[in-house]
Design an enzyme around this catalytic site. Structure first.
Site, mmCIF file in Angstrom:
data_model
loop_
_atom_site.group_PDB
_atom_site.id
_atom_site.type_symbol
_atom_site.label_atom_id
_atom_site.label_comp_id
_atom_site.label_asym_id
_atom_site.label_seq_id
_atom_site.Cartn_x
_atom_site.Cartn_y
_atom_site.Cartn_z
ATOM 1 N N THR A 299 0.800 -1.221 0.000
ATOM 2 C CA THR A 299 0.000 0.000 0.000
ATOM 3 C C THR A 299 0.834 1.274 0.000
ATOM 4 O OG1 THR A 299 -0.164 -0.074 2.412
ATOM 5 C CG2 THR A 299 -1.916 -1.144 1.164
ATOM 6 N N GLY A 300 2.166 1.169 0.175
ATOM 7 C CA GLY A 300 3.030 2.337 0.076
ATOM 8 C C GLY A 300 3.239 2.746 -1.368
ATOM 9 N N SER A 301 3.898 3.874 -1.590
ATOM 10 C CA SER A 301 4.057 4.384 -2.958
ATOM 11 C C SER A 301 4.879 3.437 -3.834
ATOM 12 C CB SER A 301 4.698 5.778 -2.935
ATOM 13 O OG SER A 301 5.973 5.741 -2.316
ATOM 14 N N GLU A 302 6.023 2.968 -3.323
ATOM 15 C CA GLU A 302 6.852 2.054 -4.120
ATOM 16 C C GLU A 302 6.155 0.704 -4.282
ATOM 17 O OE1 GLU A 302 9.913 2.600 -5.748
ATOM 18 O OE2 GLU A 302 9.189 4.628 -5.364
ATOM 19 N N LYS B 221 -3.833 -1.785 7.560
ATOM 20 C CA LYS B 221 -4.880 -1.730 6.531
ATOM 21 C C LYS B 221 -5.474 -3.099 6.250
ATOM 22 C CE LYS B 221 -3.010 2.436 4.373
ATOM 23 N NZ LYS B 221 -2.617 3.118 3.118
ATOM 24 N N ILE C 70 13.668 -5.985 -1.510
ATOM 25 C CA ILE C 70 14.099 -4.950 -2.442
ATOM 26 C C ILE C 70 14.765 -3.776 -1.718
ATOM 27 C CG2 ILE C 70 13.328 -3.374 -4.262
ATOM 28 C CD1 ILE C 70 12.994 -6.374 -4.912
ATOM 29 N N THR C 71 14.381 -3.518 -0.512
ATOM 30 C CA THR C 71 14.777 -2.320 0.234
ATOM 31 C C THR C 71 16.282 -2.065 0.249
ATOM 32 O OG1 THR C 71 12.904 -2.767 1.686
ATOM 33 C CG2 THR C 71 14.489 -1.088 2.411
ATOM 34 N N GLU C 72 16.645 -0.804 -0.033
ATOM 35 C CA GLU C 72 18.038 -0.358 0.054
ATOM 36 C C GLU C 72 18.250 0.322 1.400
ATOM 37 O OE1 GLU C 72 21.152 2.503 -2.468
ATOM 38 O OE2 GLU C 72 19.050 2.318 -3.081
ATOM 39 N N GLU D 72 31.509 -7.711 -8.744
ATOM 40 C CA GLU D 72 32.074 -6.377 -8.605
ATOM 41 C C GLU D 72 33.169 -6.416 -7.543
ATOM 42 O OE1 GLU D 72 28.711 -4.006 -7.490
ATOM 43 O OE2 GLU D 72 28.785 -4.618 -5.401
ATOM 44 N N HIS E 23 27.749 0.195 -4.117
ATOM 45 C CA HIS E 23 27.232 -0.700 -3.097
ATOM 46 C C HIS E 23 28.086 -0.656 -1.841
ATOM 47 C CE1 HIS E 23 25.235 -3.322 -6.410
ATOM 48 N NE2 HIS E 23 24.401 -2.406 -5.959
#
Length: 291
Positions: A17-20, A43, A96-98, A209, A247
């Site tokens: 439900t958040g923007s991302e 929610k 996914i979170t950075e 890398e 990174h």
């Protein structure tokens, strides 16, 4: 076939439900991903993007049979979200979170291991996993490539996209962005092992890398266990010593973790290493033409 994510996978989105979460839920749905709901305790019981919102991961699994969770939760709350997914024993959790604190990642990874490894974690700070034409869990663009016979494992999100695009006519079984943090849930070796066992993956692209020794360890694993051809690219040949490059894990200290050392370790075991991403794609084309 594909590894870990198929057209049968039932996906929930923690933080839908958040923007991302909203934006990428729409994109995943458009790609054909079978999303069966979202999770947001505040929610619970509502509907978002036409999908039910559950209070917990356990409730979502009980109601929908979900077997994949994609986490779009702010860094401060990511640990609790992933721990919830692990405790619910969801088979795959894509984070996914950075910017997740390293000690948080270490803690939830250790919890998954202590629980018997019932939950595979991909990430954090990663683009996710995509099996083109079948399912897409994360933020990898769905329209840049096609289904095919190459498996891809990459620390870099943008290089994942570039290789998928440059080899779009050959296509991919699955592409896995494992993330570039110092502690991650799924490694190059985990992906190499899965691709080796997948009968429809004929060759593997590995993107590494600078920093750490993951690529050297992958080279040792390839020598002992991988019979399929592997082509690689190592980002960071021009990176200055001691400076973090993109990174959190991409930092060279002294002679440890240099791109040259990784290249040499991979070439020693028969992996062809491109000097640029485009050259790497050309090397893979040569491999596939011979198969």
């Amino acid at each position: 076939m594909a590894i870990w994510l198929t057209e049968q996978s039932k996906v929930i989105v923690q933080g839908m439900t958040g923007s991302e979460g909203t934006k990428h839920t729409r994109r995943m749905l458009a790609a054909g991903t079978k999303i069966v709901g979202g999770v947001n305790a505040r929610k619970a019981g509502t509907v978002h993007e036409g999908l039910p919102v559950f209070g917990t991961v356990a409730e979502a699994i009980a109601e929908t049979g979900a077997d994949v969770s994609v986490v779009f939760v702010p860094p401060a709350h990511t640990k609790s979200a992933v721990v919830e997914a692990i405790d619910a024993e969801i088979p795959l959790c894509v984070v996914i979170t950075e910017g997740v604190p390293i000690h948080d990642t270490a803690e939830f990874w250790a919890r998954a291991v202590a629980g018997g490894g019932k939950t595979r974690i991909i990430g954090p700070n990663c683009p996710g996993i995509a099996s083109p034409g079948r399912s897409n869990a994360g933020i990898i663009p769905a329209d840049i490539t096609s289904p095919g016979r190459i498996g891809l494992v990459s620390k870099s999100g943008t290089l994942t996209y570039q290789l998928m695009y440059e080899l779009r006519d050959v296509g991919f079984s699955t592409a896995v962005g494992i993330g570039g943090d110092p502690v991650i849930g799924t490694t190059h070796i985990d992906c190499l092992a899965a691709f080796q066992e997948d009968p429809e993956t004929e060759a593997i692209v590995m993107i590494g890398e600078i920093g750490g020794d993951a690529e050297e360890r992958a080279a040792a694993y390839i020598e002992r266990h991988v019979t399929k051809p592997v082509v690689a690219y190592v980002a960071g040949f021009t990176a200055p010593e001691g400076k973090t490059m993109g990174h959190a894990g991409a930092i060279v200290s002294g002679s440890s973790g240099t791109a040259q050392a990784k290249k040499e370790a991979l070439e020693k075991v028969g992996v062809r290493v491109g000097k640029t991403p485009s050259e790497t794609a050309l090397l893979m084309r040569e491999v596939m033409r011979g198969r």
